[in-house]
Design a protein around this motif. Structure first.
Motif, PDB file in Angstrom:
ATOM      1  N   SER A 103       4.237  -2.431   7.877  1.00  0.00           N
ATOM      2  CA  SER A 103       2.865  -2.597   7.391  1.00  0.00           C
ATOM      3  C   SER A 103       1.919  -3.061   8.487  1.00  0.00           C
ATOM      4  CB  SER A 103       2.827  -3.576   6.224  1.00  0.00           C
ATOM      5  OG  SER A 103       3.331  -4.836   6.617  1.00  0.00           O
ATOM      6  N   ALA A 104       2.456  -3.596   9.584  1.00  0.00           N
ATOM      7  CA  ALA A 104       1.612  -4.053  10.696  1.00  0.00           C
ATOM      8  C   ALA A 104       0.872  -2.889  11.346  1.00  0.00           C
ATOM      9  CB  ALA A 104       2.464  -4.777  11.727  1.00  0.00           C
ATOM     10  N   SER A 105       1.339  -1.664  11.096  1.00  0.00           N
ATOM     11  CA  SER A 105       0.683  -0.482  11.669  1.00  0.00           C
ATOM     12  C   SER A 105      -0.636  -0.167  10.972  1.00  0.00           C
ATOM     13  CB  SER A 105       1.601   0.738  11.570  1.00  0.00           C
ATOM     14  OG  SER A 105       2.836   0.500  12.200  1.00  0.00           O
ATOM     15  N   ALA A 106      -0.831  -0.699   9.778  1.00  0.00           N
ATOM     16  CA  ALA A 106      -2.051  -0.428   9.014  1.00  0.00           C
ATOM     17  C   ALA A 106      -3.169  -1.374   9.434  1.00  0.00           C
ATOM     18  CB  ALA A 106      -1.780  -0.564   7.523  1.00  0.00           C
ATOM     19  N   MET A 107      -4.403  -0.877   9.382  1.00  0.00           N
ATOM     20  CA  MET A 107      -5.549  -1.716   9.724  1.00  0.00           C
ATOM     21  C   MET A 107      -5.748  -2.819   8.692  1.00  0.00           C
ATOM     22  SD  MET A 107      -8.267   1.192  10.987  1.00  0.00           S
ATOM     23  CE  MET A 107      -9.546  -0.034  11.309  1.00  0.00           C
ATOM     24  N   GLU A 108      -5.456  -2.495   7.438  1.00  0.00           N
ATOM     25  CA  GLU A 108      -5.597  -3.471   6.350  1.00  0.00           C
ATOM     26  C   GLU A 108      -4.467  -3.257   5.353  1.00  0.00           C
ATOM     27  OE1 GLU A 108      -8.746  -4.793   2.786  1.00  0.00           O
ATOM     28  OE2 GLU A 108      -9.222  -3.104   4.116  1.00  0.00           O
ATOM     29  N   THR A 109      -3.879  -4.320   4.893  1.00  0.00           N
ATOM     30  CA  THR A 109      -2.786  -4.234   3.923  1.00  0.00           C
ATOM     31  C   THR A 109      -3.095  -5.111   2.727  1.00  0.00           C
ATOM     32  OG1 THR A 109      -1.135  -3.849   5.652  1.00  0.00           O
ATOM     33  CG2 THR A 109      -0.319  -4.592   3.518  1.00  0.00           C
ATOM     34  N   ILE A 110      -2.916  -4.549   1.542  1.00  0.00           N
ATOM     35  CA  ILE A 110      -3.100  -5.301   0.301  1.00  0.00           C
ATOM     36  C   ILE A 110      -1.814  -5.211  -0.505  1.00  0.00           C
ATOM     37  CG2 ILE A 110      -4.407  -5.506  -1.860  1.00  0.00           C
ATOM     38  CD1 ILE A 110      -6.765  -4.147  -0.472  1.00  0.00           C
ATOM     39  N   GLU A 111      -1.256  -6.356  -0.857  1.00  0.00           N
ATOM     40  CA  GLU A 111      -0.076  -6.352  -1.720  1.00  0.00           C
ATOM     41  C   GLU A 111      -0.542  -6.172  -3.155  1.00  0.00           C
ATOM     42  OE1 GLU A 111       3.294  -9.493  -3.057  1.00  0.00           O
ATOM     43  OE2 GLU A 111       3.230  -9.040  -0.893  1.00  0.00           O
ATOM     44  N   VAL A 112       0.033  -5.218  -3.845  1.00  0.00           N
ATOM     45  CA  VAL A 112      -0.400  -4.903  -5.210  1.00  0.00           C
ATOM     46  C   VAL A 112       0.773  -5.013  -6.175  1.00  0.00           C
ATOM     47  CG1 VAL A 112      -2.292  -3.386  -4.505  1.00  0.00           C
ATOM     48  CG2 VAL A 112      -0.005  -2.424  -4.817  1.00  0.00           C
ATOM     49  N   THR A 113       0.433  -5.170  -7.438  1.00  0.00           N
ATOM     50  CA  THR A 113       1.443  -5.187  -8.491  1.00  0.00           C
ATOM     51  C   THR A 113       1.706  -3.755  -8.944  1.00  0.00           C
ATOM     52  OG1 THR A 113      -0.197  -5.352 -10.260  1.00  0.00           O
ATOM     53  CG2 THR A 113       0.578  -7.433  -9.263  1.00  0.00           C
ATOM     54  N   ASP A 114       2.730  -3.566  -9.745  1.00  0.00           N
ATOM     55  CA  ASP A 114       3.022  -2.240 -10.300  1.00  0.00           C
ATOM     56  C   ASP A 114       1.860  -1.738 -11.139  1.00  0.00           C
ATOM     57  OD1 ASP A 114       5.517  -2.198  -9.110  1.00  0.00           O
ATOM     58  OD2 ASP A 114       6.562  -2.977 -10.870  1.00  0.00           O
ATOM     59  N   ASP A 115       1.249  -2.620 -11.914  1.00  0.00           N
ATOM     60  CA  ASP A 115       0.116  -2.227 -12.760  1.00  0.00           C
ATOM     61  C   ASP A 115      -1.065  -1.778 -11.906  1.00  0.00           C
ATOM     62  OD1 ASP A 115       1.442  -2.674 -15.118  1.00  0.00           O
ATOM     63  OD2 ASP A 115       0.643  -4.694 -15.418  1.00  0.00           O
ATOM     64  N   GLU A 116      -1.331  -2.499 -10.827  1.00  0.00           N
ATOM     65  CA  GLU A 116      -2.441  -2.129  -9.955  1.00  0.00           C
ATOM     66  C   GLU A 116      -2.173  -0.782  -9.279  1.00  0.00           C
ATOM     67  OE1 GLU A 116      -4.339  -6.407  -8.504  1.00  0.00           O
ATOM     68  OE2 GLU A 116      -2.458  -5.690  -7.589  1.00  0.00           O
ATOM     69  N   LEU A 117      -0.937  -0.570  -8.866  1.00  0.00           N
ATOM     70  CA  LEU A 117      -0.600   0.694  -8.215  1.00  0.00           C
ATOM     71  C   LEU A 117      -0.736   1.872  -9.180  1.00  0.00           C
ATOM     72  CD1 LEU A 117       0.266   1.687  -5.433  1.00  0.00           C
ATOM     73  CD2 LEU A 117       2.637   1.601  -6.198  1.00  0.00           C
ATOM     74  N   ARG A 118      -0.405   1.643 -10.444  1.00  0.00           N
ATOM     75  CA  ARG A 118      -0.550   2.705 -11.446  1.00  0.00           C
ATOM     76  C   ARG A 118      -2.020   3.082 -11.614  1.00  0.00           C
ATOM     77  NH1 ARG A 118       4.199   0.626 -13.971  1.00  0.00           N
ATOM     78  NH2 ARG A 118       3.072  -1.092 -14.944  1.00  0.00           N
ATOM     79  N   LYS A 119      -2.908   2.109 -11.500  1.00  0.00           N
ATOM     80  CA  LYS A 119      -4.345   2.393 -11.612  1.00  0.00           C
ATOM     81  C   LYS A 119      -4.847   3.202 -10.408  1.00  0.00           C
ATOM     82  CE  LYS A 119      -5.411  -1.768 -14.305  1.00  0.00           C
ATOM     83  NZ  LYS A 119      -6.075  -3.100 -14.292  1.00  0.00           N
TER      84      LYS A 119
END
Length: 255
Positions: free
Chosen positions: A60-76
């Protein structure tokens, strides 16, 4: 935490005009997101569950920005029926087109391919058969359509895709000595035809085949014969299937 603005922004990228305005595209699924992070392309945003981060330590360090999300958030966020653990917003690569790069190589051209699944599969086939450059008519489906990305299975990160004035470009390449092979129902049997190891293989629209404007600049018409007996076989092949067969025959001759 995933903000409402970020959610709205990511959802907006399902539309071509927004992708083009932002010069980014969406990548979904653990394997493809991992490939994107290792591809050298700029990953502007990574939305991933803790499971993805644990399974891909340090990636994930390769990404400019990283957001940890829940399963529900990812489904949205997801456009998939069954999302996995990660989604990424990736910058479109800048791929300058030089006709000189096509010299001494076999390249592929698509004339008005419309189905995203076919497009993605053809990109994957190009990657498999070592095709570096894919020339597309301006009427061909957007290669950054999410369905194309999914069907490409990561090949989108390796094949160089150019949208060009196809008749003009093919005519110029032919003047440089590159043969242009087009797939036609009335073409010569590909298994009997002499095939050069370099040139352009042109595949046409799912319903109408190669357009008249492109046909005028085709130097060699080829055809995949049917081996069905008593005329009981299918009338034609899916364009991605036909592309795979043609590329296989070109590469078989080279080896």
């Amino acid at each position: 935490m995933l903000s409402k603005n970020k959610l709205k922004y990511i959802q907006s990228l399902a539309r071509k005009k927004n992708r083009e305005a932002e010069k980014v595209f969406l990548v979904e699924g653990d394997k493809m997101v991992a490939e994107a992070l290792q591809s050298g392309l700029q990953v502007k945003l990574l939305c991933a569950t803790s499971r993805f981060s644990a399974g891909h330590p340090g990636l994930s360090a390769s990404a400019m920005e990283t957001i940890e999300v829940t399963d529900d958030e990812l489904r949205k966020l997801s456009l998939l029926q069954s999302p996995q653990n990660a989604l990424a917003v990736v910058a479109m690569p800048v791929v300058p087109f030089s006709q000189k790069e096509l010299e001494n190589k076999l390249s592929l051209a698509l004339d008005f391919i419309q189905d995203p699944g076919n497009m993605g599969t053809i990109i994957r086939l190009a990657d498999w058969f070592g095709i570096e450059h894919l020339l597309c008519s301006t009427t061909t489906v957007d290669c950054y359509n999410p369905k194309v990305i999914q069907a490409s299975m990561g090949a989108i990160f390796r094949v160089k895709i150019h949208y060009v004035d196809l008749p003009q470009t093919l005519a110029e390449l032919q003047q440089q000595g590159l043969p242009t092979y087009g797939a036609f129902l009335e073409g010569e049997n590909i298994y009997n035809k002499a095939l050069a190891p370099q040139g352009i293989l042109v595949m046409g629209n799912e319903g109408n085949g190669i357009s008249k404007d492109v046909e005028r600049v085709i130097s060699d018409k080829i055809h995949i014969p049917s081996f069905a007996t008593n005329g009981s076989g299918s009338e034609s092949l899916n364009v991605s299937m036909a592309t795979g067969i043609c590329l296989s025959e070109f590469r078989r001759r080279k080896s």
